[in-house]
Design an enzyme around this catalytic site. Structure first.
Site, PDB file in Angstrom:
ATOM      1  N   ASP A 176      76.472  67.510  26.470  1.00 16.58           N
ATOM      2  CA  ASP A 176      77.557  68.122  26.619  1.00 16.58           C
ATOM      3  C   ASP A 176      78.801  67.509  27.066  1.00 16.58           C
ATOM      4  OD1 ASP A 176      75.943  70.328  25.953  1.00 16.58           O
ATOM      5  OD2 ASP A 176      75.513  71.127  27.945  1.00 16.58           O
ATOM      6  N   TYR A 228      64.210  75.439  32.055  1.00 12.27           N
ATOM      7  CA  TYR A 228      64.968  74.069  31.693  1.00 12.27           C
ATOM      8  C   TYR A 228      64.192  73.148  32.354  1.00 12.27           C
ATOM      9  CZ  TYR A 228      68.291  70.732  30.087  1.00 12.27           C
ATOM     10  OH  TYR A 228      69.055  69.601  29.597  1.00 12.27           O
TER      11      TYR A 228
HETATM   12  C1  GLA Z   1      72.035  72.317  27.880  1.00  7.29           C
HETATM   13  C2  GLA Z   1      72.114  71.051  28.574  1.00  7.29           C
HETATM   14  C3  GLA Z   1      72.180  69.881  27.638  1.00  7.29           C
HETATM   15  C4  GLA Z   1      70.920  69.954  26.580  1.00  7.29           C
HETATM   16  C5  GLA Z   1      70.898  71.412  25.933  1.00  7.29           C
HETATM   17  C6  GLA Z   1      69.694  71.289  25.397  1.00  7.29           C
HETATM   18  O1  GLA Z   1      73.317  72.555  27.051  1.00  7.29           O
HETATM   19  O2  GLA Z   1      73.249  70.874  29.108  1.00  7.29           O
HETATM   20  O3  GLA Z   1      72.035  68.543  28.116  1.00  7.29           O
HETATM   21  O4  GLA Z   1      69.652  69.491  26.966  1.00  7.29           O
HETATM   22  O5  GLA Z   1      70.848  72.346  27.025  1.00  7.29           O
HETATM   23  O6  GLA Z   1      69.859  70.773  23.917  1.00  7.29           O
END
Ligand code: GLA
Length: 386
Positions: A176, A228
């Site tokens: 991101d 997560y």
């Molecule tokens: C979120 C996290 C990213 C990535 C996505 C899944 O956006 O911030 O770093 O792991 O999930 O692809």
């Protein structure tokens, strides 16, 4: 500049003058992102393919002395913090993203006396469009331009990620922040999350008469949620069993061979990552050849894998994907961490209305709240505006 951006710059400028007096020293913006493909691969050292979109965080800022950080969010209110008090474990709420970016820059050796900062955002929060990375990156660029610090975009993305990991306390990967810092207009960003080597891959949607629709289910996800962190842990365990530094180094065949040793859940998670990495590279190959209309099946396969093997989808996301495909989309998938948030659908431009209507009608029939549907245009990453 788009009309929205002109509006946002005028708004932060006048809010700055009203609240802090005088003019800001500059204005900066950082975009939201969607990820075309490569989900839950970044923290496995793999590949991702995000694009910046036309939603952003805009900030006005100026230096001040006295060790204070005075923050005004036009959506969230005001906070005054002592810079010396900003550290991991000491912050929560929206100000942690701003203060975290400043703290993280200071860890790079930048001396900061203080900062006045006004921010406004049109990125929906909790939709998986990376509103948090946009806040961190806009703040970081402002603080860096005013107080000094790294020039390199990948370095800046790492500094922003450190803010999120350590001050906000979310164990996110690098996608991101790299998307917010390094994307360019009309391109997706192929990022090797191990080396941080980036390639701008043409995504000429208009020329191919295609539209990429974002379908925001408006079901909030909780990224800080244990799911997560749990996925990350399982991937590390799977890599250890496979005898590789990270799942980036395992092919689908390697995972298949180790199926019994991995056991059910680790096997499925590893299979998703290995196949998803391969899909990113397939999509990039098609885009390099100028054939975006052919990437649909890879997007849809990615969704199935996230739903069945990685198990991070949600009924609303599955519905968005199914309804878009049934109404003529070439491919569709959830984007971002999952458990809610947004789906993407790629379609011929002429089918946009019909797909949007079909998705909205299917949501209503299933008694889900109405989705917000808008087209994504690949935009530039974070930059100084004035
Ligand atoms: C979120 C996290 C990213 C990535 C996505 C899944 O956006 O911030 O770093 O792991 O999930 O692809």
């Amino acid at each position: 500049m788009s009309a929205e951006l002109v509006d946002a710059t005028a708004t932060v400028r006048s809010a700055f003058a009203e609240r802090f007096g005088g003019q800001p020293e500059g204005l900066w913006a950082a975009p939201a992102r969607v990820n075309l493909i490569g989900e839950h691969t970044d923290y496995n050292d793999g590949w991702v393919l995000p694009l910046a979109i036309d939603r952003r965080v805009t900030v006005a800022a100026a230096r001040r002395s006295g060790g204070l950080l005075r923050l005004l969010s036009l959506q969230r209110g005001e906070q005054v913090l002592r810079l010396a008090a900003v550290r991991p474990g000491a912050m929560n709420g929206w100000a942690a993203y701003v203060a975290g970016a400043v703290w993280s820059l200071a860890q790079e050796g930048t001396q900061l006396d203080g900062l006045d900062l006004v921010l406004t955002s049109d990125v929906p929060v909790g939709s998986g469009l990376s509103s948090s990375a946009a806040v961190e990156c806009a703040t970081l660029l402002a603080a860096r331009d005013l107080h000094g610090g790294p020039e390199d975009r990948a370095r800046l993305a790492l500094v922003a990620q450190r803010a999120e990991n350590e001050v906000v306390g979310v164990p996110c990967g690098i996608m991101d922040q790299m998307a917010a810092m390094a994307c360019t207009a009309n391109h997706a960003l192929l990022l090797d999350c191990r080396s941080l080597a980036a390639e701008h891959v043409p995504l000429a949607l208009d020329a191919a008469d295609l539209v990429l629709l974002v379908i925001d289910t408006r079901v909030a996800h909780a990224l800080a949620d244990s799911a997560y962190a749990d996925r990350r842990r399982t991937c590390q365990e799977a890599a250890r069993i496979l005898g590789v530094p990270s799942l980036r180094d395992a092919t689908d065949a390697d995972v298949e061979t180790a199926r019994d040793r991995l056991g059910g859940v680790r096997y499925r998670r590893a299979r998703h990552v290995a196949r998803e990495n391969a899909r990113v590279l397939d999509v990039v190959e098609l885009l390099r050849r100028g054939q975006p209309e052919r990437i649909g099946p890879s997007l849809t396969a990615s969704h199935a894998s996230l739903r069945d093997d990685y198990q991070v989808s949600a009924p609303e996301l599955d519905t968005a994907v199914e309804a878009a495909l049934a109404a003529g989309a070439l491919g569709a998938r959830m984007t971002g961490a999952g458990f809610g948030g947004c789906a993407l659908a790629l379609l011929p431009a002429g089918a946009a209305e019909q797909v949007a209507e079909a998705v909205t009608a299917t949501f209503a029939a299933r008694e889900f709240g109405p989705p917000e549907i808008f087209p994504a245009h690949p935009m530039d990453g974070a930059r100084r505006l004035a």
